[in-house]
Design a protein around this motif. Structure first.
Motif, mmCIF file in Angstrom:
data_model
loop_
_atom_site.group_PDB
_atom_site.id
_atom_site.type_symbol
_atom_site.label_atom_id
_atom_site.label_comp_id
_atom_site.label_asym_id
_atom_site.label_seq_id
_atom_site.Cartn_x
_atom_site.Cartn_y
_atom_site.Cartn_z
ATOM 1 N N SER A 38 74.857 33.124 46.764
ATOM 2 C CA SER A 38 74.744 33.085 48.354
ATOM 3 C C SER A 38 74.007 31.994 49.004
ATOM 4 C CB SER A 38 73.825 34.734 48.684
ATOM 5 O OG SER A 38 72.569 34.475 48.009
ATOM 6 N N ALA A 39 73.720 31.123 48.127
ATOM 7 C CA ALA A 39 72.908 29.871 48.799
ATOM 8 C C ALA A 39 73.740 28.517 48.575
ATOM 9 C CB ALA A 39 71.629 29.618 47.794
ATOM 10 N N PRO A 40 73.461 27.497 49.517
ATOM 11 C CA PRO A 40 74.364 26.352 49.231
ATOM 12 C C PRO A 40 74.232 25.640 48.052
ATOM 13 C CG PRO A 40 72.271 26.076 50.569
ATOM 14 C CD PRO A 40 72.454 27.501 50.181
ATOM 15 N N ALA A 41 74.998 24.669 47.943
ATOM 16 C CA ALA A 41 75.044 24.126 46.338
ATOM 17 C C ALA A 41 73.964 23.285 46.196
ATOM 18 C CB ALA A 41 76.324 23.028 46.518
ATOM 19 N N ALA A 42 73.040 22.722 47.289
ATOM 20 C CA ALA A 42 72.018 21.760 46.963
ATOM 21 C C ALA A 42 70.598 22.836 46.765
ATOM 22 C CB ALA A 42 71.841 20.909 47.975
ATOM 23 N N LEU A 43 70.978 23.546 45.945
ATOM 24 C CA LEU A 43 69.646 24.611 45.797
ATOM 25 C C LEU A 43 68.783 24.588 44.561
ATOM 26 C CD1 LEU A 43 68.248 27.703 46.009
ATOM 27 C CD2 LEU A 43 70.126 28.486 44.698
ATOM 28 N N ASP A 44 67.557 24.262 44.751
ATOM 29 C CA ASP A 44 66.616 24.118 43.609
ATOM 30 C C ASP A 44 66.040 25.300 43.284
ATOM 31 O OD1 ASP A 44 67.170 21.419 43.217
ATOM 32 O OD2 ASP A 44 65.696 20.891 44.879
ATOM 33 N N GLY B 261 52.423 31.222 35.995
ATOM 34 C CA GLY B 261 51.593 31.649 36.830
ATOM 35 C C GLY B 261 52.011 31.717 38.164
ATOM 36 N N ALA B 262 53.022 31.418 38.475
ATOM 37 C CA ALA B 262 53.719 31.669 40.169
ATOM 38 C C ALA B 262 55.016 32.210 39.896
ATOM 39 C CB ALA B 262 53.808 30.321 40.702
ATOM 40 N N PRO B 263 55.486 33.210 40.936
ATOM 41 C CA PRO B 263 56.819 33.686 40.952
ATOM 42 C C PRO B 263 57.876 32.550 41.189
ATOM 43 C CG PRO B 263 55.701 34.008 43.227
ATOM 44 C CD PRO B 263 54.753 33.393 42.118
ATOM 45 N N PRO B 264 58.940 32.712 40.524
ATOM 46 C CA PRO B 264 60.009 31.462 40.861
ATOM 47 C C PRO B 264 60.384 31.498 42.278
ATOM 48 C CG PRO B 264 61.047 33.751 40.205
ATOM 49 C CD PRO B 264 59.773 33.848 40.061
ATOM 50 N N SER B 265 60.603 30.147 42.394
ATOM 51 C CA SER B 265 61.003 29.653 43.972
ATOM 52 C C SER B 265 62.130 29.013 44.151
ATOM 53 C CB SER B 265 59.538 28.885 44.570
ATOM 54 O OG SER B 265 58.356 29.659 44.313
ATOM 55 N N ILE B 266 62.481 29.069 45.407
ATOM 56 C CA ILE B 266 64.044 28.176 45.420
ATOM 57 C C ILE B 266 63.543 27.355 46.613
ATOM 58 C CG2 ILE B 266 65.639 30.093 44.788
ATOM 59 C CD1 ILE B 266 65.858 30.744 47.808
ATOM 60 N N ARG B 267 64.298 26.243 46.721
ATOM 61 C CA ARG B 267 64.084 25.104 47.709
ATOM 62 C C ARG B 267 65.559 25.027 48.254
ATOM 63 N NH1 ARG B 267 61.276 19.769 46.171
ATOM 64 N NH2 ARG B 267 63.284 19.620 44.749
ATOM 65 N N VAL B 268 65.621 25.317 49.768
ATOM 66 C CA VAL B 268 66.863 24.912 50.374
ATOM 67 C C VAL B 268 66.616 24.203 51.831
ATOM 68 C CG1 VAL B 268 68.643 26.061 51.651
ATOM 69 C CG2 VAL B 268 67.950 27.001 49.606
ATOM 70 N N PRO C 161 59.008 31.379 47.799
ATOM 71 C CA PRO C 161 58.860 32.187 46.549
ATOM 72 C C PRO C 161 59.878 33.429 46.636
ATOM 73 C CG PRO C 161 57.144 32.464 47.937
ATOM 74 C CD PRO C 161 57.962 31.281 48.566
ATOM 75 N N LEU C 162 60.350 33.823 45.546
ATOM 76 C CA LEU C 162 61.191 34.984 45.540
ATOM 77 C C LEU C 162 60.209 36.241 45.199
ATOM 78 C CD1 LEU C 162 64.100 33.600 43.210
ATOM 79 C CD2 LEU C 162 64.151 33.666 45.742
ATOM 80 N N ASN C 163 60.915 37.148 45.538
ATOM 81 C CA ASN C 163 60.106 38.743 45.440
ATOM 82 C C ASN C 163 60.211 38.912 44.098
ATOM 83 O OD1 ASN C 163 58.553 40.977 46.037
ATOM 84 N ND2 ASN C 163 60.679 42.105 46.599
ATOM 85 N N GLU C 164 59.503 38.328 42.873
ATOM 86 C CA GLU C 164 59.362 38.353 41.481
ATOM 87 C C GLU C 164 58.010 38.656 41.240
ATOM 88 O OE1 GLU C 164 61.858 39.520 39.772
ATOM 89 O OE2 GLU C 164 63.716 38.961 41.129
ATOM 90 N N ALA C 165 57.891 38.890 39.959
ATOM 91 C CA ALA C 165 56.622 38.999 39.204
ATOM 92 C C ALA C 165 56.142 37.212 38.641
ATOM 93 C CB ALA C 165 56.400 39.750 37.854
#
Length: 464
Positions: A126-132, A138-145, A151-155
């Motif tokens: 669901s995200a564009p190609a240039a997604l990191d 110690g931090a939840p996974p994050s995406i950069r668009v 940050p994602l809603n994850e532990a």
């Protein structure tokens, strides 16, 4: 009947009974190891053991059927035949159970790398190609668009969790590099999502990773919103073309788009050298070879020297990281090849200066002389937030002429900006001119453009 019972006890027939059961037992052990160590290749070994056991069991099956129907009940041979049949049934049952065990340890490392919940396909499809996708212990996974980190809603993630999920996706040479020096790059592919570039590294003694989704197709130059003058770089007959810019500014995409334009227009032989390969070029009018460091060649200098012996018209060096690679690329540009490469720099002057500064002081003057002769063009670019969302590039281009070559030889690089304005007729333009055009088209904010300008007073004058 007794002779048949003795025949059944022949060592070959006993082997056909015992051997598959032994193999399957070992396969289950290897599958358990695979689950414990989270390493899919142990399960690969188990699979081939299962296959060998099944083949052997099937070879023994006819003997069991013959004995079951031919030997009278109550004899020792009948009992052995019954065990034989049960053994063959056991082959199928153990095969099925081992296959279920294997389902949690995929042998394909690209699938195995995406088993954690934060890397499920919905985060990418669901995200564009240039997604990191950024993973830090110690931090939840994050995406950069579009430059914004969310940050994602994850532990929060653990260091071992990140390493166990990502390391199997790296090719063998990159896994070894990570174990040796704590940082490695690679690419991997999933059939349902696409291709990814992965960087696994360590910070504060813990594992971290950055994963970027790569487009499935190579972009055309017109789709990048770059100034049209840059397309002229694809028509240069020879020389070294440098593309500079900060990390994440789109240098690799620009190089790929330039190669794609040549591929659609000319019949040439192109060799690209990358670490890792990000865009896969189809053979259109050009014959394109793509060399990946660590898989097809051990390092950039070796790959570049080999490319010069492969009769290329155009060579693309993904990144010049060391003096040896720079020297070979400069020499190739001097001897009639068209060479494209990139550097992590911010403007034309620093891009040119980075080459000579990479060498010991006693060699820098010689390199400047060679570079002055080899350079055909220098371009830099940066990505700027676009009005309405997204990012758009602003660029600077110097088409190298006699004046620029003289300044490079004398190490008077501060005059290269002036050379850009002098050679406008050849297609050169400044970053300030590019920013001005974007502001006038209402594509970027004026304050943002002013902050990016290397010469703010020139930008204000152009904008009026």
């Amino acid at each position: 009947m007794e002779s048949r019972a003795k025949l059944f006890g022949h060592p070959i027939h006993q082997m056909l009974i015992v051997f598959p059961l032994g193999l399957l037992g070992m396969a289950v052990v290897f599958d358990l190891i695979a689950l414990g160590l989270r390493q899919g290749y142990w399960s690969e070994i188990a699979f081939w053991m299962i296959a060998a056991g099944v083949v052997t069991g099937l070879m023994a099956a006819p003997f069991g059927l013959i004995d079951w129907f031919a030997i009278p009940a109550g004899t020792r041979a009948k009992r052995i035949g019954t065990l034989h049949g049960l053994g063959n049934v056991g082959v199928l049952l153990m095969f099925g159970s081992s296959w279920l065990l294997r389902s949690d340890v995929p042998s394909d490392p690209s699938r195995f790398a995406l088993t954690l919940s934060f890397a499920k396909s919905e985060y990418f499809t669901s995200a564009p190609a240039a997604l990191d996708l950024l993973l830090v212990a110690g931090a939840p996974p994050s995406i950069r668009v579009d430059g914004v980190v969310t940050p994602l809603n994850e532990a929060p993630l653990g260091s071992e969790e990140i390493e166990d999920a990502i390391a199997p996706a790296l090719p063998p040479h990159a896994r070894k590099q990570y174990l040796d020096v704590g940082i490695a790059d690679g690419s991997f592919r999933t059939p349902d999502i696409g291709r990814f570039r992965i960087n696994l590294h360590r910070e504060r003694g813990r594992s971290a990773a950055a994963i970027r989704r790569l487009p499935s197709t190579v972009p055309r130059f017109a789709s990048l919103n770059l100034p049209p003058n840059i397309e002229a770089l694809t028509r240069l007959p020879r020389g070294l073309v440098l593309v500079g810019g900060p990390t994440g500014s789109g240098k690799t995409t620009t190089l790929a788009a330039l190669v794609n334009e040549i591929n659609h227009r000319d019949a040439r032989h192109i060799v690209t050298i990358e670490d890792p390969i990000e865009y896969e070029h189809p053979h259109r009018r050009c014959l394109i070879e793509q060399v990946e460091i660590g898989i097809d060649a051990p390092d950039f200098p070796t790959a570049l020297r080999a490319a010069l012996r492969q009769a290329p018209d155009i060579i693309v060096v993904g990144e010049m990281r060391d003096p040896e690679t720079m020297q070979i690329a400069v020499a190739a540009g001097e001897t009639g090849h068209l060479v494209f490469s990139s550097l992590h720099t911010t403007d034309v002057s620093t891009t040119v200066g980075r080459i000579a500064d990479s060498f010991p002081p006693e060699r820098q003057n010689t390199i400047r002389q060679d570079l002055a002769m080899a350079l055909a063009a220098v371009m830099t670019q940066t990505l700027i937030p676009k009005n309405g969302g997204g990012m758009i590039p602003a660029a600077e281009l110097l088409m190298v002429s006699y004046g620029a070559r003289t300044h490079i030889r004398k190490n008077a690089l501060q005059h290269l900006h002036q050379e850009i304005t002098i050679t406008r007729k050849q297609g050169s333009f400044t970053l300030e001119e590019s920013l001005t055009e974007l502001v006038r088209r209402d594509l970027i904010d004026r304050k943002e453009a002013l902050a990016r300008a290397g010469h703010p007073e020139e930008f204000e004058r152009l904008l009026g």
